[in-house]
Design an enzyme around this catalytic site. Structure first.
Site, mmCIF file in Angstrom:
data_model
loop_
_atom_site.group_PDB
_atom_site.id
_atom_site.type_symbol
_atom_site.label_atom_id
_atom_site.label_comp_id
_atom_site.label_asym_id
_atom_site.label_seq_id
_atom_site.Cartn_x
_atom_site.Cartn_y
_atom_site.Cartn_z
ATOM 1 N N HIS A 19 -35.850 -30.329 -15.689
ATOM 2 C CA HIS A 19 -35.013 -31.425 -16.499
ATOM 3 C C HIS A 19 -33.492 -30.979 -16.348
ATOM 4 C CE1 HIS A 19 -38.884 -31.697 -19.018
ATOM 5 N NE2 HIS A 19 -38.867 -32.774 -18.620
ATOM 6 N N LYS A 43 -47.955 -38.274 -31.379
ATOM 7 C CA LYS A 43 -47.956 -37.186 -30.588
ATOM 8 C C LYS A 43 -48.030 -35.809 -31.241
ATOM 9 C CE LYS A 43 -47.094 -38.119 -25.606
ATOM 10 N NZ LYS A 43 -46.067 -38.086 -24.735
ATOM 11 N N ARG A 92 -40.889 -36.227 -9.036
ATOM 12 C CA ARG A 92 -41.227 -34.751 -8.373
ATOM 13 C C ARG A 92 -41.981 -35.130 -7.117
ATOM 14 N NH1 ARG A 92 -43.274 -32.655 -13.888
ATOM 15 N NH2 ARG A 92 -44.427 -34.786 -13.683
ATOM 16 N N SER A 130 -43.439 -30.001 -18.114
ATOM 17 C CA SER A 130 -43.671 -29.162 -19.654
ATOM 18 C C SER A 130 -45.084 -28.628 -19.880
ATOM 19 C CB SER A 130 -43.113 -30.263 -20.523
ATOM 20 O OG SER A 130 -41.881 -30.538 -20.254
HETATM 21 O O1 PNS Z 1 -41.411 -37.319 -20.764
HETATM 22 P P1 PNS Z 1 -42.333 -38.273 -20.807
HETATM 23 O O2 PNS Z 1 -43.235 -38.060 -21.623
HETATM 24 O O3 PNS Z 1 -42.973 -38.796 -19.530
HETATM 25 O O4 PNS Z 1 -41.274 -39.589 -21.175
HETATM 26 C C1 PNS Z 1 -42.169 -41.048 -21.418
HETATM 27 C C2 PNS Z 1 -41.121 -41.951 -22.072
HETATM 28 C C3 PNS Z 1 -40.530 -41.421 -23.211
HETATM 29 C C4 PNS Z 1 -40.013 -42.210 -21.292
HETATM 30 C C5 PNS Z 1 -41.982 -43.104 -22.413
HETATM 31 O O5 PNS Z 1 -43.166 -42.849 -22.963
HETATM 32 C C6 PNS Z 1 -41.316 -44.007 -23.133
HETATM 33 O O6 PNS Z 1 -40.208 -44.803 -22.793
HETATM 34 N N1 PNS Z 1 -41.582 -44.395 -24.541
HETATM 35 C C7 PNS Z 1 -40.827 -45.266 -25.259
HETATM 36 C C8 PNS Z 1 -41.690 -46.243 -25.698
HETATM 37 C C9 PNS Z 1 -41.429 -47.407 -24.539
HETATM 38 O O7 PNS Z 1 -40.547 -48.037 -24.250
HETATM 39 N N2 PNS Z 1 -42.531 -47.765 -24.048
HETATM 40 C C10 PNS Z 1 -42.640 -48.738 -23.000
HETATM 41 C C11 PNS Z 1 -42.502 -48.122 -22.022
HETATM 42 S S1 PNS Z 1 -42.747 -49.232 -20.253
#
Ligand code: PNS
Length: 198
Positions: A19, A43, A92, A130
């Site tokens: 990150h 979560k 990645r 993570s």
């Molecule tokens: O670090 P992560 O868990 O891969 O991040 C995922 C994240 C937070 C970017 C994604 O889950 C997200 O954008 N969540 C917010 C809700 C949202 O906008 N959902 C629609 C995504 S298309």
């Protein structure tokens, strides 16, 4: 001159060197970068949002154009509120691509004016997630070089507390104790399956 502001959304549970690598790269191409931690009530994170925020603030203290924030709801709505023009995400390996593409296209459908920018972290972090860091730490492996020292220290503290809790619970109520505590020993705490290993 137009200034480009981007958000870098994610769970960051915990933030890793991967990150940090991406934040550094993003800080070089965007005028302003907001690292945005998702507050997701569904979560069961290892670190609270505040803990993650503090770790990210320390990790990024040297970057003048990087700030840390938290959000809930849709990422695109948050980006709009922040008047950001771009969403930064890391890729990645090819295995990340399908999920990231799907998310980027859905975000574009929701908010056509917002661009998703993918960047690749250094190859040495291509296996790092993570989830794996949590797992290795929980099973007693070394996480040095995978996360900043501050995060490694916080992980060790979490593991110490979890192990003490396990021992105490086991002594107090016998062998079933860990089962009664949601079936998860601190040191064997399971992580939920995810589409992408963040
Ligand atoms: O670090 P992560 O868990 O891969 O991040 C995922 C994240 C937070 C970017 C994604 O889950 C997200 O954008 N969540 C917010 C809700 C949202 O906008 N959902 C629609 C995504 S298309």
């Amino acid at each position: 001159m137009k200034r480009i502001k981007a958000i870098y959304p994610g769970s960051f549970d915990p933030p890793t060197n991967g990150h940090l690598d991406l934040i550094e790269r993003g800080s070089k191409i965007f005028d302003e970068l907001i690292v945005a931690i998702l507050r997701n009530p569904e979560k069961d994170p290892l670190f609270s949002v505040n803990e993650r925020r503090q770790m990210l603030e320390s990790m990024t203290a040297g970057f003048d154009n990087v700030s840390i924030d938290t959000f809930n709801g849709l990422t695109v709505d948050y980006a709009l509120r922040m008047e950001a023009q771009a969403i930064l995400r890391g890729i990645r390996a090819i295995s990340d691509y399908e999920y990231e593409l799907q998310m980027a296209l859905m975000n574009r459908k929701l908010q056509p004016g917002l661009e998703t920018v993918f960047m690749m972290p250094a190859e040495k972090y291509s296996y790092l997630s993570s989830r794996l860091v949590r797992e290795v730490a929980q099973l007693g492996g070394s996480i040095d070089c995978l996360v900043p020292d501050l995060v490694a220290q916080k992980l060790r503290e979490k593991m110490d507390v979890a192990n003490k809790f396990d021992d105490g619970a086991a002594r107090e109520v016998g062998p079933q104790a860990t089962g009664q505590l949601g079936g998860q020993r601190g040191s064997e705490r399971k992580t939920k399956s995810r589409k992408k290993k963040s």
